[in-house]
Structures are given as structure tokens and as C-alpha cells.
Design an enzyme around this catalytic site. Structure first.
Site, PDB file in Angstrom:
ATOM      1  N   ARG A   1       1.831   8.532   0.329  1.00  0.00           N
ATOM      2  CA  ARG A   1       2.562   8.400   1.398  1.00  0.00           C
ATOM      3  C   ARG A   1       3.973   9.301   1.368  1.00  0.00           C
ATOM      4  O   ARG A   1       4.379   9.503   0.453  1.00  0.00           O
ATOM      5  CB  ARG A   1       3.174   6.862   1.288  1.00  0.00           C
ATOM      6  CG  ARG A   1       1.992   5.787   1.864  1.00  0.00           C
ATOM      7  CD  ARG A   1       2.027   5.889   3.500  1.00  0.00           C
ATOM      8  NE  ARG A   1       1.039   4.967   3.982  1.00  0.00           N
ATOM      9  CZ  ARG A   1      -0.439   5.350   3.999  1.00  0.00           C
ATOM     10  NH1 ARG A   1      -0.838   6.744   3.738  1.00  0.00           N
ATOM     11  NH2 ARG A   1      -1.231   4.430   4.559  1.00  0.00           N
TER      12      ARG A   1
ATOM     13  N   GLU B   1       6.454  11.791  10.198  1.00  0.00           N
ATOM     14  CA  GLU B   1       5.265  12.331  10.519  1.00  0.00           C
ATOM     15  C   GLU B   1       5.231  12.304  12.387  1.00  0.00           C
ATOM     16  O   GLU B   1       5.366  11.052  12.457  1.00  0.00           O
ATOM     17  CB  GLU B   1       3.965  11.492  10.104  1.00  0.00           C
ATOM     18  CG  GLU B   1       3.998  11.740   8.373  1.00  0.00           C
ATOM     19  CD  GLU B   1       2.903  11.094   7.678  1.00  0.00           C
ATOM     20  OE1 GLU B   1       2.110  10.596   8.627  1.00  0.00           O
ATOM     21  OE2 GLU B   1       2.654  11.398   6.628  1.00  0.00           O
TER      22      GLU B   1
ATOM     23  N   HIS C   1      -1.956  14.382   7.287  1.00  0.00           N
ATOM     24  CA  HIS C   1      -2.551  13.249   7.115  1.00  0.00           C
ATOM     25  C   HIS C   1      -3.972  12.948   7.392  1.00  0.00           C
ATOM     26  O   HIS C   1      -4.230  12.228   7.823  1.00  0.00           O
ATOM     27  CB  HIS C   1      -1.635  12.171   7.741  1.00  0.00           C
ATOM     28  CG  HIS C   1      -1.655  10.898   7.121  1.00  0.00           C
ATOM     29  ND1 HIS C   1      -0.528  10.233   7.128  1.00  0.00           N
ATOM     30  CD2 HIS C   1      -2.549  10.301   6.350  1.00  0.00           C
ATOM     31  CE1 HIS C   1      -0.823   8.975   6.057  1.00  0.00           C
ATOM     32  NE2 HIS C   1      -1.933   8.770   5.939  1.00  0.00           N
TER      33      HIS C   1
HETATM   34  P1  NAD Z   1      -4.758   1.205  -5.251  1.00  0.00           P
HETATM   35  O1  NAD Z   1      -4.057   0.090  -4.753  1.00  0.00           O
HETATM   36  O2  NAD Z   1      -6.380   1.068  -5.727  1.00  0.00           O
HETATM   37  O3  NAD Z   1      -4.010   2.115  -6.478  1.00  0.00           O
HETATM   38  C1  NAD Z   1      -2.539   2.249  -6.426  1.00  0.00           C
HETATM   39  C2  NAD Z   1      -2.412   2.158  -7.971  1.00  0.00           C
HETATM   40  O4  NAD Z   1      -0.773   2.361  -7.961  1.00  0.00           O
HETATM   41  C3  NAD Z   1      -2.626   0.789  -8.589  1.00  0.00           C
HETATM   42  O5  NAD Z   1      -3.304   0.999  -9.692  1.00  0.00           O
HETATM   43  C4  NAD Z   1      -0.977   0.518  -8.990  1.00  0.00           C
HETATM   44  O6  NAD Z   1      -1.196  -0.301 -10.264  1.00  0.00           O
HETATM   45  C5  NAD Z   1      -0.158   1.651  -9.177  1.00  0.00           C
HETATM   46  N1  NAD Z   1       1.160   1.520  -9.095  1.00  0.00           N
HETATM   47  C6  NAD Z   1       1.906   0.936  -8.337  1.00  0.00           C
HETATM   48  N2  NAD Z   1       3.196   1.076  -8.635  1.00  0.00           N
HETATM   49  C7  NAD Z   1       3.123   2.226  -9.503  1.00  0.00           C
HETATM   50  C8  NAD Z   1       4.285   2.822 -10.288  1.00  0.00           C
HETATM   51  N3  NAD Z   1       5.601   2.644  -9.831  1.00  0.00           N
HETATM   52  N4  NAD Z   1       3.970   4.019 -10.925  1.00  0.00           N
HETATM   53  C9  NAD Z   1       2.765   4.155 -11.216  1.00  0.00           C
HETATM   54  N5  NAD Z   1       1.585   3.495 -10.688  1.00  0.00           N
HETATM   55  C10 NAD Z   1       1.936   2.560  -9.701  1.00  0.00           C
HETATM   56  O7  NAD Z   1      -4.469   2.190  -3.937  1.00  0.00           O
HETATM   57  P2  NAD Z   1      -5.444   3.698  -3.665  1.00  0.00           P
HETATM   58  O8  NAD Z   1      -6.740   3.325  -2.605  1.00  0.00           O
HETATM   59  O9  NAD Z   1      -5.614   4.557  -4.991  1.00  0.00           O
HETATM   60  O10 NAD Z   1      -4.438   4.517  -2.930  1.00  0.00           O
HETATM   61  C11 NAD Z   1      -3.402   5.070  -3.270  1.00  0.00           C
HETATM   62  C12 NAD Z   1      -2.542   5.660  -2.119  1.00  0.00           C
HETATM   63  O11 NAD Z   1      -3.121   6.499  -1.302  1.00  0.00           O
HETATM   64  C13 NAD Z   1      -1.797   4.562  -1.392  1.00  0.00           C
HETATM   65  O12 NAD Z   1      -0.328   4.997  -1.150  1.00  0.00           O
HETATM   66  C14 NAD Z   1      -2.417   4.897   0.027  1.00  0.00           C
HETATM   67  O13 NAD Z   1      -1.512   4.312   0.914  1.00  0.00           O
HETATM   68  C15 NAD Z   1      -2.680   6.231  -0.141  1.00  0.00           C
HETATM   69  N6  NAD Z   1      -3.709   6.608   0.864  1.00  0.00           N
HETATM   70  C16 NAD Z   1      -3.458   7.732   1.642  1.00  0.00           C
HETATM   71  C17 NAD Z   1      -4.429   8.044   2.599  1.00  0.00           C
HETATM   72  C18 NAD Z   1      -4.352   9.353   3.350  1.00  0.00           C
HETATM   73  O14 NAD Z   1      -4.849   9.562   4.554  1.00  0.00           O
HETATM   74  N7  NAD Z   1      -3.456  10.207   3.178  1.00  0.00           N
HETATM   75  C19 NAD Z   1      -5.789   7.505   2.605  1.00  0.00           C
HETATM   76  C20 NAD Z   1      -6.015   6.345   1.828  1.00  0.00           C
HETATM   77  C21 NAD Z   1      -5.014   5.963   0.983  1.00  0.00           C
END
Ligand code: NAD
Length: 313
Positions: A232, A261, A279
């Protein structure tokens, strides 16, 4: 068919609309303005969004019949979860639908950074043949540091290990044993900064992670590190990143997400060491179809009072 009315405020794959239409009245209003949404929301029991629509406290207080908000995708930072809770509205998402697409996009960005593919293509399209300019690096045996070992981080860990990378992972909310099971050697954040040749960020955006990759982080990283962020905008301090690219501390950055964005022709987007995509990490036909099916089923389950698989509040 029941009397439920569902408003779809952002684009949703046809297959999801079909599932919803069999059980409820669906109003497809992709691109609806914030003002219009507030005006009409009281008519609906369910609202489905992607990342564009902001579901804030104002929307919730106007939504007198709303029972559920469905986010087709992962991040729920566009939904005011406290306001949802206060108004007794359930929020669900589709946490697994886009994992593969994002992990694959990270690999595409990683290779793009290692071999300057976008820049090389740009020179070819200008009629140039610049071999010497494009000395790359190999990724085999390089250390990939993954920040956030959730769904996407774990998937990336498996894939990059199979490419011969050494994978280390930092996630304070997951045990060391689980990080290891998910394919990475567990490290603390300082160790990750010091050891990584490539760093990829996969944490949610929240008050704790906003600005977590900042000037101090870049100062600790290995000189010449390459950074990838598909999580993000706002997690990486963009001003600090620009300074680190200028000083050579960071050799390259690949960004799919931005604090604002679209970012326009910002200094970061136009920087020669930056690979930028708009994105699109989750933008595959397969991921969008999966997200639409998952969210349609989950929203209907919420309306029917059935058990939920991805309830956030
Ligand atoms: P998820 O919830 O499965 O994993 C996120 C992980 O981050 C969790 O394991 C959590 O414990 C960890 N976390 C939380 N706070 C933390 C910190 N301070 N330091 C280190 N780790 C921490 O989510 P995901 O499906 O793996 O998605 C991850 C990211 O990708 C999210 O921000 C989501 O919004 C983003 N995303 C972006 C797109 C895109 O189009 N660019 C698409 C899907 C997801």
C-alpha cells in the site's frame, strides 16, 4: 429470489454479478461518486467495493439498512472498520483470491529491477541499441528479505526459494516456527535490513505500518539494495526513498502503490532507477474472477446468517 438489495460500487467480474443476481436485486453502479453513494445507500442491505470507494463514517451513518460490506480483494484500509462496528455492519473480504497474482507481479518487478527490462525496452523503442548501459545482476543466491509473512509474503517466499534465492522473513505477529514453515528464515527487522539484496513489502497499511520504511530504515539497509512495494502507498516514506535513490543507497525501486494514486509524473515515478506500475498487482483475469466469486458468496452468506470465512468485523 429474496428482497435483498445489493449495490456494487466498483467494477466486479461478471461471474460475481451472476451469483449475486440469482439471490438478490443487484444495482451495478461502478464509479458512483461519494455524494451519490451517501444519497442512495439507505436502500441497500449490502455494499460491494474494491479499493476505490471510501466507506467512511458518513456512509455508515446514512446506511440505515446496511448489514454487510464486501471488499473484493484484500486491503480494507478504504473501509472505516470502527464505524462499521459501531453501526453493526459486518465487513468481509476475499483474502486468498489475489495472492498468486500479486506474488507473480512481485517476481516480474524483481526481474525488471535486476535486468532493467523496462528501461532497455524504452531504448529499443527509441531506435537505440545500448548493451553496455544494461549490466544486470543475477537473483540466484541473492538474499530476499520479505516484510510481512502473510498470504502473499509466504507465496513469494516459496516461489523465490525455487529460483535459488536465500529468503529471510520478518513478521512480529507470526512465530519463528511458522515463518520457517512458510518458506523463510525468521529474522528481526534490523537483520533483514542489513542482510537483504532485495526487500519486498507485504504488510497491511495501518497506523503502525504507515511510514515504517523511512530514512532510518534506508540508512540501515545494505548499500545497493533493491526495494519492491506492492502492499500500500504510505508504508514507504516516498521522500526518504527518493533521497536514498539519489544517494545510491538504494540501487532501484519497483512500486505498484503510491501515497497518492494516481501519482502523476512525480519525481519518484519519473526517476530512472524506479520501475512503476499503476496498482495492477492483482489485475489478472483469474484473480479478479476469483475475488468476485469469493466476495459474492461471502456477502450472500452474511445476508443469510450463514457462517463466514473472512469476517473482519
Ligand atoms: P495478509 O494479511 O495475509 O498478510 C499481512 C502480514 O503482515 C501478516 O502476516 C501480518 O502479521 C503482517 N504484519 C502486520 N503488521 C506488520 C508489521 N508491522 N511488520 C511486519 N509484518 C506485519 O495480507 P496479504 O494478502 O499477504 O497482503 C499483504 C499486503 O498486500 C496488504 O497491504 C494488501 O493490502 C496488499 N495487496 C496489494 C494488492 C495490489 O493490488 N497492489 C493486492 C492484494 C493485496
Amino acid at each position: 429470489m429474496s428482497d435483498w438489495k445489493i449495490i456494487v460500487a466498483d467494477g466486479l467480474d461478471e461471474i460475481g454479478l451472476e451469483i449475486l443476481s440469482k439471490a438478490a436485486q443487484v444495482d451495478e453502479r461502478a464509479g458512483i461518486s461519494p455524494e451519490e453513494l451517501i444519497e442512495v445507500i439507505s436502500e441497500f442491505e449490502a455494499l460491494i467495493v474494491r479499493g476505490r470507494t471510501r466507506v467512511n463514517a458518513e456512509v455508515f451513518s446514512a446506511a440505515s439498512n446496511l448489514k454487510v460490506v464486501g471488499r473484493a480483494g484484500v486491503g480494507v484500509d478504504n473501509i472505516d472498520l470502527a464505524a462499521a462496528n459501531l453501526n453493526n455492519v459486518t465487513v468481509v473480504n476475499s483474502p486468498y483470491a489475489t495472492t498468486q497474482a500479486v506474488a507473480e507481479h512481485v517476481l516480474a518487478l524483481l526481474f525488471s529491477l535486476a535486468r532493467s527490462i523496462p528501461a532497455a525496452d524504452g531504448t529499443m523503442k527509441s531506435g537505440l541499441w545500448r548493451k553496455k548501459q544494461f549490466m544486470g545482476v543475477e537473483i540466484k543466491d541473492k538474499v530476499l528479505g520479505i516484510i510481512g509473512m502473510g498470504n502473499i509474503g509466504s507465496s513469494l517466499a516459496q516461489m523465490s526459494k525455487s529460483l535459488g534465492m536465500q529468503v529471510i522473513g520478518y513478521d512480529p505477529l507470526i512465530s519463528a516456527a511458522d515463518i520457517e514453515r512458510r518458506g523463510a528464515n525468521p529474522v528481526n527487522i534490523q537483520e533483514l535490513y542489513v542482510q537483504s539484496d532485495f526487500i519486498s513489502i507485504h504488510v497491511p497499511l495501518n497506523p503502525e505500518t504507515r511510514g515504517m520504511i523511512n530514512g532510518g530504515s534506508f540508512g540501515t539497509m545494505k548499500r545497493g539494495v533493491r526495494l519492491i512495494c506492492t502492499a500500500r502507498g504510505g508504508i514507504v516514506d516516498e521522500t526518504a526513498l527518493l533521497a536514498a535513490l539519489e544517494s545510491g543507497q538504494v540501487a532501484g525501486a519497483a512500486l505498484d502503490v503510491f501515497a497518492k494514486e494516481p501519482p502523476g509524473m512525480s519525481a519518484l515515478v519519473s526517476h530512472p532507477k524506479v520501475v512503476a506500475t499503476p496498482h495492477i498487482s492483482a489485475q489478472t483475469a483469474e484473480a479478479q474472477a476469483r475475488a468476485a466469486v469469493d466476495i459474492a458468496r461471502e456477502v450472500l452468506a452474511a445476508l443469510q446468517g450463514d457462517p463466514l470465512r473472512s469476517k473482519i468485523v
